[in-house]
Design an enzyme around this catalytic site. Structure first.
Site, short mmCIF file in Angstrom:
data_model
loop_
_atom_site.label_atom_id
_atom_site.label_comp_id
_atom_site.label_asym_id
_atom_site.label_seq_id
_atom_site.Cartn_x
_atom_site.Cartn_y
_atom_site.Cartn_z
CB CYS A 114 -72.31 -26.68 -10.60
SG CYS A 114 -72.57 -25.68 -9.14
CG HIS A 124 -68.36 -27.37 -10.65
ND1 HIS A 124 -68.24 -26.01 -10.78
CD2 HIS A 124 -69.11 -27.59 -9.53
CE1 HIS A 124 -68.89 -25.44 -9.77
NE2 HIS A 124 -69.42 -26.37 -9.01
CG ASN A 131 -68.82 -23.52 -6.55
OD1 ASN A 131 -69.09 -23.20 -7.70
ND2 ASN A 131 -69.39 -24.54 -5.94
#
Ligand code: UT7
Length: 334
Positions: A114, A261, A291
Site C-alpha cells: 500500500c 491510501h 482498496n
C-alpha cells in the site's frame, strides 16, 4: 538542484463492477456489514481475457502522458509499484515498458504494497533531484481479485480489495518551492505476517513449494489481521503526515487536499477528525473501487484532477500505510 513536479495524472480501472450485493451471493456477508466497516459499495475486478497489470498500467500511463503533453518516447525511466505482478519474475515494469513500445530505458518494480506508490514517487524524486533523469513514469497497479477466495473463508479480505491502475508523470523543474517538497518512508518488519501472502515462498523446501496440499490451503491467499492493521494504521498515518508537515514548517491548516491510501473509509474519517480537516480537504473514492493497494493513491489523484480538485499552489499531502508494515508520506506544492 531540480525539483520534481507532477505534470500528468492517469488511471484505468477494469470494466467489471462487483457490488456488495454480488458478493452476498457467494459468501456470508452483507452490504450493511461492508459499508459500515469499510465504506465500500463496489469495486472493479479484472477480466482475465483482456486485463493484465502491465496493460492496465499502460492505459493509465498513456492518459498521464497525454495530460503532460508527452509521448511514451519522452519517458526516461519507469517505476511500477505492485504486489501482484503478472509473472513471479520478471517484474511488470519491463512488461509496461514493452506495452509502451519503449526499447531500453530502465524499469524498476517496487513491492511495498500500500505504500508502494509513495516509495516509488520518492525514488523517482531522488533521480530527478540529482539530474539523472528528467521525465519518469511512476505507476501503481494491482490485480488482486485473482488472489481472493470468494467464499466464507476469504470474506474478511475479499470484500475489501479491488483491481486497477494509476500513473503520474514526474518531470524536472527549476521553479523553486514547487513540486515534491519531501517524502518520508518507514517500515517495521516485526509485523510482516500481519498482512501477507505466505506461499509459494522461496524459503520452502523444493518439494513443498508447489505441493498440491499447499495450493489447496489458504497460505497462497492474502492473510490479514484486520484489527492489528487498523490499530497501527491510524497511529502511523497521523504520525507520518505530521512528520511531512513539520519537515516543511507547515501546519495541518495548510493542507489543501489530503489523499490517503484508500484502506478503509473509517481510517480516512478518523484522520480527518484527528487533523481537524473539512470534508472537502480529504479525498476518498474507496466507495467505488475498494482498496487497490499500490494503485489507490494514483487512481485517487487522477480522479481528483478530473474533478477539478487540484489547484495551482495547493499543498497536497499523500499518506499510506500497509503490509510490511510500511508507511510513508509526501508533501507536494502543486
Ligand atoms: O491496505 C492495507 C491496510 N489495510 C487496512 O488498513 C485494513 C485495516 N483493517 C480494517 O479495515 C478492518 O479491520 C476490517 C474492515 C478488515 C474488519 O473490520 P473490523 O471491524 O476490524 O471487523 P473484525 O475483523 O473485528 O470482525 C468483526 C466480525 C467478526 O465476527 P465475530 O467474531 O464478531 O462474530 C468477523 O468474523 O465480522 C465478521 N466478518 C464479516 N462479517 C461479514 C469478517 N469479515 C466479514 C465479512 N462480512 N466480509
Amino acid at each position: 538542484m531540480y525539483h520534481s513536479i507532477i505534470s500528468g495524472f492517469g488511471h484505468y480501472v477494469p470494466e467489471q463492477v462487483v457490488t456488495n450485493a454480488d458478493l452476498e451471493k457467494v459468501m456470508n456477508t452483507s452490504d450493511a456489514w461492508i459499508q459500515e466497516r469499510t465504506g465500500i459499495r463496489e469495486r472493479r475486478f479484472f477480466n482475465p481475457e483482456t486485463d493484465t497489470v502491465a496493460n492496465m498500467s499502460a492505459k493509465a500511463s498513456r492518459m498521464a502522458l497525454e495530460q503532460a503533453g508527452l509521448q511514451p518516447q519522452d519517458v526516461e525511466f519507469i517505476i511500477l509499484a505492485t504486489i501482484t505482478p503478472d509473472y513471479f519474475f520478471p517484474g511488470s515494469g519491463v512488461l509496461l515498458q514493452r506495452e509502451l513500445g519503449l526499447e531500453s530505458i530502465g524499469a524498476l518494480d517496487v513491492r511495498n504494497a500500500c505504500s508502494g506508490f509513495i516509495y516509488s514517487l520518492s525514488i523517482a524524486d531522488q533521480f530527478i533531484k540529482t539530474g539523472m533523469y528528467k521525465t519518469i513514469l511512476v505507476v501503481g497497479a494491482e490485480i488482486q481479485s485473482s488472489l481472493m477466495e470468494m467464499n466464507d473463508r476469504g470474506r474478511n479480505i475479499s470484500v475489501i480489495f479491488g483491481d486497477g491502475a494509476g500513473a503520474v508523470v514526474l518531470q524536472a523543474s527549476n521553479e523553486k518551492g514547487k513540486g515534491i517538497l519531501s517524502t518520508h518512508l518507514h517500515s517495521d518488519g516485526r509485523f510482516a505476517e500481519e498482512l501477507y501472502v505466505k506461499d509459494p515462498g522461496s524459503s520452502r523446501r523444493p518439494e513443498e513449494r508447489v505441493d498440491p496440499e499447499i495450493m489447496k490451503g489458504s497460505s497462497i491467499r492474502a492473510f490479514m489481521n484486520g484489527n492489528a492493521v487498523f490499530k497501527h494504521a491510524v497511529v502511523r498515518f497521523h504520525e507520518v503526515i505530521m512528520e511531512a508537515l513539520d519537515a516543511n514548517g507547515c501546519s495541518k491548516e495548510d493542507i489543501g487536499l489530503l489523499v490517503p491510501h484508500q484502506a478503509n473509509l473509517r481510517i480516512s474519517n478518523y484522520l480527518k477528525e484527528q487533523l481537524s480537516l473539512r470534508d472537502n480537504q480529504v479525498y476518498n473514492n474507496i466507495m467505488r473501487y475498494g482498496n487497490t493497494t499500490a494503485a489507490s493513491i494514483p487512481i485517487a489523484l487522477s480522479e481528483a484532477k478530473q474533478e477539478g480538485l487540484l489547484h495551482p499552489d495547493m499543498l497536497l499531502c499523500l499518506a499510506a500505510f500497509g503490509s510490511g508494515f510500511t508507511w510513508a508520506s509526501a508533501l507536494i506544492r502543486l
